[in-house]
Enzyme design. Structure first.
Site, PDB file in Angstrom:
ATOM      1  N   HIS A 417       6.003-100.436  53.202  1.00 12.67           N
ATOM      2  CA  HIS A 417       7.012-101.515  53.472  1.00 12.67           C
ATOM      3  C   HIS A 417       6.518-102.841  53.383  1.00 12.67           C
ATOM      4  O   HIS A 417       7.085-104.126  53.120  1.00 12.67           O
ATOM      5  CB  HIS A 417       7.823-101.407  54.495  1.00 12.67           C
ATOM      6  N   ARG A 418       5.166-102.902  53.230  1.00 15.85           N
ATOM      7  CA  ARG A 418       4.163-104.274  52.966  1.00 15.85           C
ATOM      8  C   ARG A 418       4.268-104.689  51.799  1.00 15.85           C
ATOM      9  O   ARG A 418       4.411-106.138  51.409  1.00 15.85           O
ATOM     10  CB  ARG A 418       3.045-104.284  53.553  1.00 15.85           C
TER      11      ARG A 418
END
Length: 445
Positions: A417-418
């Site tokens: 999710h980065r």
């Protein structure tokens, strides 16, 4: 006159520090030819067969199967002139000597490229330590005219694992890596900096295989299993994982597969549903390149890749490995099907080259082959997404308002999710599902 040479364990992959001896293919007294396979070793990535660069007669094996050996350590001695007068062969313990012989060959002549080592010259190098003598393999192997120098001992019974920049930092700060971690984990810059600023914590003693009274068997963690465990822990606790699921009617894909299997283009090629999934991933990644990118923590950058080095998670007798199909986006469906078949055969035999398991960009794990519907896969370190491909089952499905039996599978996409936002991850997963549900939709992506 006999000429004795010691064969060191070479670095068969970038940054290899140690390997386990699996099987010897020779024994003392055996005559060997140049580039003949003499030993099989297991690194942290794969099993590798090592050829010897000289012809002659094996005089001594210095290590036993199952033993872990540091790179550069002599593993056997060979007499390259067995027709000469008898003489005593050198040994790593330095107790034997041989008569003087002809001048030694150069390093390039001694360790010329070997079959199976790749195209570059193989040399065995080891970093010098203040408290240990220089290893035998640090200099060119040569006929011995005096007692041989002993191989450098493995301090503490283990080899510390660290990346080259971390090793350099430790050297600059005067930190002995052996004082930091004996549990097999990779030493980080923070470990070195912490050790430089204060006393090191006690070193744990490596476990030994035992069987207790309760019948519990303990096996040392090493080789592929050790590397996999380290990678999975690092990934799970470094990349913030998000997993999304999609159920897909793949009846059209399975019907197309049956037609293509009869096509001349697929003659002699095993066309599996996984080949369709591989093609779908490559096509969908063009529209959502974030899933094919990577997070560079050190430089604080997201690295977008113009290629798809597709990893295929494979279960082998030695553990989970992820060999790559290089530039998969450039391959046609028949070429992908062939590449998958070859990759699977090599992995099953444990012969995947170490270089074929690094620098991937996105991975597929086919849990469907085990009859599993789906899962929450852990992202391969250095990547941003992994797709789980589930079992294809006959399932009641609503088609045009009527319930029919259709071929249905479940997909699961885990992403970092980065790098990948929810919208991007959802779009990629939907595109893969659309391509599998309607292969003709490839024309619009």
């Amino acid at each position: 006159m006999p000429q004795y040479k010691q064969f060191p364990l070479a670095d068969t992959a970038e940054g290899l520090t140690e390997a386990d001896i699996l099987n010897w293919h020779v024994k003392p007294g055996d005559e060997v030819k140049v580039n003949q396979i003499v030993v099989e070793i297991e690194t942290a990535k794969a099993a590798v067969e090592l050829p010897i660069p000289w012809a002659g007669v094996i005089t001594e094996l210095h290590v036993e199967p199952g033993q872990t050996v540091e790179v550069g350590t002599p593993i056997l001695t060979i007499d390259t002139d067995p027709g000469g007068a008898p003489a005593e062969a050198p040994s790593p313990n330095g107790t034997a000597a041989a008569p003087a012989a002809a001048p030694a060959a150069s390093a390039e002549e001694e360790m010329k490229p070997l079959v199976g080592y790749g195209s570059k010259t193989v040399t065995a190098k080891r970093r010098a330590r203040k408290d240990a003598p220089a290893p035998v393999a640090a200099a060119p192997a040569e006929p011995v005219a005096a007692p041989a120098a002993p191989a450098a001992p493995v301090k503490g019974g283990y080899v510390p694992l660290a990346k080259p920049p971390v090793r350099k930092l430790a050297k600059d700060l005067g930190v002995d890596l052996h004082t930091l971690a004996a549990d097999g984990r990779v030493i980080t810059r923070e470990d070195v900096q912490r050790a430089a600023s204060g006393p090191a914590e006690p070193v744990a003693t490596p476990s030994v295989s035992t069987v207790d009274a309760a019948g519990e068997r303990r096996v040392p963690i090493k080789g592929v299993r050790k590397a996999t465990a380290k990678a999975m822990v690092d990934s799970a606790f470094t990349a913030p994982h998000v997993t999304e699921f999609l159920t897909v009617d793949v009846t059209p894909m399975m019907e197309l597969r049956e037609k293509l299997k009869k096509s001349p283009a697929f003659a002699g090629i095993k066309l599996t549903p996984l080949a369709f999934a591989a093609k779908a991933v490559c096509l969908a990644a063009k529209r959502t390149p974030d899933v094919n990118a990577s997070w560079d923590e050190e430089n604080q950058e997201i690295v977008y890749k113009s290629y798809v080095h597709l990893g295929i998670a494979a279960a082998t007798p030695r553990g989970l490995i992820v060999p790559k199909i290089r530039n998969a986006e450039q391959l046609s469906l028949p070429e992908l099907a062939k590449a998958l078949s070859e990759l699977t055969d090599v992995a099953r035999d444990g012969k995947t080259a170490p270089g074929d398991m690094i620098n991937g960009s996105i991975t597929i794990t086919n849990v469907g082959v085990f009859g599993v519907d789906t899962g929450t896969p852990i992202i391969t370190p250095g990547e941003s997404a992994i797709l789980a491909f589930g079992a294809i089952r006959d399932t009641p499905w609503v088609v045009d308002g009527e319930i029919k039996v259709r071929k249905v599978l479940q997909l699961a996409l885990s992403f970092d999710h980065r790098v990948v936002d929810g919208q991007q991850g959802s779009q990629f997963l939907a595109d893969v599902g659309m391509l599998l549900a309607d292969p003709a939709s490839a024309f619009i992506l």
